[in-house]
Design a protein around this motif. Structure first.
Motif, short mmCIF file in Angstrom:
data_model
loop_
_atom_site.label_atom_id
_atom_site.label_comp_id
_atom_site.label_asym_id
_atom_site.label_seq_id
_atom_site.Cartn_x
_atom_site.Cartn_y
_atom_site.Cartn_z
N ASN A 134 0.45 5.08 7.06
CA ASN A 134 1.71 4.61 7.12
C ASN A 134 2.37 5.19 8.34
O ASN A 134 3.01 4.65 9.32
CB ASN A 134 2.73 4.82 6.16
N THR A 178 3.57 -1.15 1.64
CA THR A 178 4.39 -0.89 3.00
C THR A 178 3.32 -0.62 4.12
O THR A 178 3.40 -1.32 5.57
CB THR A 178 5.15 0.43 3.02
N ASP A 421 10.62 -0.42 2.34
CA ASP A 421 10.58 -0.99 3.80
C ASP A 421 11.67 -0.69 4.76
O ASP A 421 11.31 -0.76 5.75
CB ASP A 421 10.06 -2.25 3.65
#
Length: 743
Positions: A134, A178, A421
């Motif tokens: 991420n 995500t 998100d």
């Protein structure tokens, strides 16, 4: 004739351009290296947090669901085949259907955890990889939408947010989903920019997997991109020649994305059909049909609510406020950075200035400017779609518990994770503001240098930068301290609760566990999970009524039996601990079981009441004892015809032959009328193994408790024999039972 200087001018210009290009590449390499360091450090830090702060998992008991699901996938199963034992081994948030048990959640996050379980035997490795991924993808997305400096700043802001820190360190689906959404966004934007069919296909795979993981989350994130693709395709189709033999590149690329995305939608529907029998019925809907998006009556298990638009606006308003003030990096300061960055980006798009370019003083190409505006608007669109879309889901209202209290409910430990998100656009726009602030400091240094000495100007700028960083660090530490402290307290609570189980060595054992939150395994004891085949070194079963417990014992006749219990009341309060114990059990069997109970009596007691009854409730036996000594012995027995109390030989209390509890209490009464009760509950049933064809079985020792002022006090009075601090010095509670073949 040209002068020598004129002849050499193009050469000098070429050298300057080459030198500038090399400098830019070197800077890009440094920024990419720094982003890689941030990603690796984030993964390592996440692993440490997961292995220490969340070593016994968190207050969100969904973690155990995903880990159980991961174990199922590793064993090649989608469900537990429990047969008649389904209710006794029913894990939290699993659906029971004809003896099979399957989870309410889709399997993509669990599959991610299963990979590291298979490779390393440690699912926390996936948490580290997801957190690092991420961070890296936020850098790439920020670099794609703006520039590498923005990307690096965005990655730092993202990973430093308490919402990312807490949610990425536990086995929940939000960070993994995500990751897929970010991969989709990066592939989509770069596919548009580079006109790459391969990247368009990758975008479809990523969003398709995200849909398989969490359909509603994926749709909300992808909504702006889908709208953008539809508009681009419509424009391309309108402009194409009617008789053209080939499709425009735009149509092919977006069609490729849609194709792969649709494939995984089909996989999701096939999974639904396999488990629920209908492609349009998701497992979560089979578990709680009124738990999905929408207004009106919403319901899950015993909790229901009339979810109205007004309640949606209130609860989501609180969630967004908590996100803005507590769960982004540095709280309100981080939110202000995001708004400032959004304003700067909007100003740039409107004015056409190159404030965010990487040192290029030339005129920016129109296509690059348009792409940046498109990417930024899509990120802003994610904010709108996530905020508006979550109004339709009552889950946010549930995680808040008490709307106006940010320290209550799941939001206290994890933040508004249904809005996870939102960290992506907030971090990227915050990165825009950070980079602009850096440029502002550079201009300030130049301006000061014209008025004071260069050394003084440098010192002033450094002081301003240090103060800004120090303020941001203080803000970040303040917002993350409270949830981390709460999680640390939970870890200490579970460490104390699991101590006797962790100290035991299991090999072909069966452990009965309590049901403080109802008849669910892994709720709240997530670490007590069964193997998918219900055949591991230890099998955990719920401690329920006698007939059901005997059914479990019959299913595992050769295992060593144990009962896990605790003194105290289990609550979500992390500072309220229990005193645990693990008792070894055996089944005493004979034509009759003769039992004796010896209890301690303090000097002030003048009377004792001895009583025998059964859970069936058909009568009782009772007698009084005046001026008991410092100990009191009670003899009783149980046979297939019922239970008898030695002090009341004429009374026989019948038992349920399928399974019953024989309850013996000794209540001590002092002169002031205060009471203290010794209570034991023995699980019994009739059998056909006696001399005359029938007999009785008793699980021994019985469950014991000591209660003040009442005769029944549940787990709050559980007797802990090996803890000298658990009871008063005079409290003694000894039991014994022997099989007798005579009636």
């Amino acid at each position: 004739m040209s002068s020598p200087s004129a002849l050499h001018r193009p050469r000098r210009l070429a050298r300057r351009l080459v030198s500038r290009g090399r400098a830019r590449l070197a800077r890009a390499d440094r920024l990419t290296l720094a982003a890689a360091f941030v990603a690796v450090a984030t993964g390592a830090f996440t692993f440490v947090i997961a292995a220490t702060l969340f070593r016994y998992h968190s207050v969100n008991h969904d973690e155990g669901v995903y880990l159980m699901q991961a174990a199922l996938l590793l064993s090649g199963q989608l469900e537990i085949h429990a047969g008649a034992l389904a209710d006794a081994v029913h894990p939290w948030f699993f659906i029971e259907d004809g003896g099979r048990l399957y989870p309410k959640y889709n399997p993509v996050p669990a599959a991610m955890y299963a990979v590291s379980m298979w490779l390393f035997g440690e699912p926390r490795a996936t948490l580290a990889v997801v957190a690092a991924g991420n961070a890296a993808l936020v850098y790439v997305l920020g670099s794609t939408a703006f520039d590498r400096r923005v990307g690096l700043a965005a990655a730092v802001l993202f990973v430093a947010s308490p919402l990312a820190l807490a949610t990425s360190s536990v086995f929940l689906p939000y960070a993994p989903t995500t990751l897929l959404n970010l991969l989709f966004a990066v592939a989509y934007l770069r596919g548009v920019r580079d006109r790459s069919l391969a990247l368009a296909g990758l975008a479809g795979v990523a969003i398709g997997l995200a849909f398989f993981a969490r359909p509603f989350t994926a749709v909300l994130f992808a909504a702006p991109f889908i709208l953008h693709a539809v508009v681009r395709v419509a424009v391309a189709v309108r402009e194409v020649e009617i008789l053209s033999p080939s499709l425009p590149g735009t149509v092919r690329r977006h069609g490729f994305t849609a194709l792969f995305g649709t494939v995984f939608v089909g996989v999701t529907l096939a999974y639904n059909f396999r488990l629920t029998g209908s492609p349009l019925t998701f497992p979560y809907e089979a578990f709680a049909p009124m738990d999905g998006p929408g207004f009106g009556e919403r319901r899950i298990l015993g909790h229901s609510e009339e979810y109205t638009l007004e309640l949606a606006l209130r609860s989501n308003g609180y969630a967004l406020w908590y996100l803005a003030t507590r769960w982004v990096v540095a709280g309100p300061l981080g939110t202000l950075l995001a708004f400032a960055g959004g304003g700067l980006a909007t100003r740039r798009w409107l004015s056409g200035r190159r404030a965010l370019a990487e040192g290029d003083s030339g005129v920016e190409p129109l296509t690059e400017r348009r792409f940046e505006r498109t990417a930024g608007l899509l990120l802003a669109g994610v904010v709108v779609s996530v905020v508006v879309g979550n109004l339709f889901f009552w889950g946010t209202n549930n995680l808040l518990a008490t709307l106006s209290d940010p320290t209550n409910g799941l939001v206290a430990g994890f933040g508004p994770f249904y809005h996870f998100d939102l960290l992506v656009p907030l971090s990227i726009f915050g990165g825009v503001a950070v980079v602009a602030g850096g440029r502002g400091l550079s201009r300030l240094r130049v301006w000061l240098a014209s008025r004071v000495t260069p050394e003084s100007a440098q010192a002033i700028v450094v002081a301003v930068a240090v103060l800004a960083l120090f303020g941001g660090a203080l803000g970040a530490a303040a917002v993350v301290e409270a949830p981390l402290d709460r999680h640390a307290a939970y870890a200490d609570k579970y460490e104390a609760a699991y101590e006797p189980i962790e100290s035991a060595s299991f090999d072909d054992d069966l452990v009965f566990v309590p049901t403080p939150y109802g008849e669910w395994l892994q709720h709240p004891f997530q670490s007590l999970r069964n193997d998918p085949g219900l055949d591991g070194e230890v099998v955990y079963a719920l401690n329920r009524d006698p007939a059901e417990d005997f059914a479990v014992i019959d299913a595992y006749p050769d295992r060593e039996l144990h009962r896990y219990a605790y003194r105290g009341v289990w609550t979500p309060n992390p500072n309220r601990h229990v005193a645990p114990k693990l008792e070894s059990l055996d089944v005493r069997e004979g034509a009759r079981i003769d039992a004796s109970t010896t209890v301690g009596v303090p000097d002030r007691v003048q009377r004792a009441v001895v009583r025998l009854e059964t859970d069936r409730g058909d009568g009782h036996a009772e007698y009084d004892v005046s001026d008991p000594d410092d100990s009191l012995a009670v003899d009783w027995s149980v046979g297939p015809d019922g239970a008898r109390l030695a002090g009341d030989p004429n009374a026989t209390v019948p038992i349920d032959p399928e399974g019953d509890e024989v309850i013996v209490t000794v209540t001590l009464v002092d002169p002031a009328g205060s009471t203290f009760t010794y209570r034991q509950e023995a699980t019994v049933r009739s059998t056909d193994e006696g001399i005359d064809g029938d007999g009785v079985e008793v699980v021994w020792p019985p469950e014991r408790s000591v209660c003040r002022l009442v005769t029944e006090c549940g787990t709050g009075g559980t007797y802990i024999p090996d803890d000298p601090d658990a009871h008063a010095e005079w409290v003694v509670f000894e039991t014994n039972a022997e099989a007798n073949e005579e009636r």
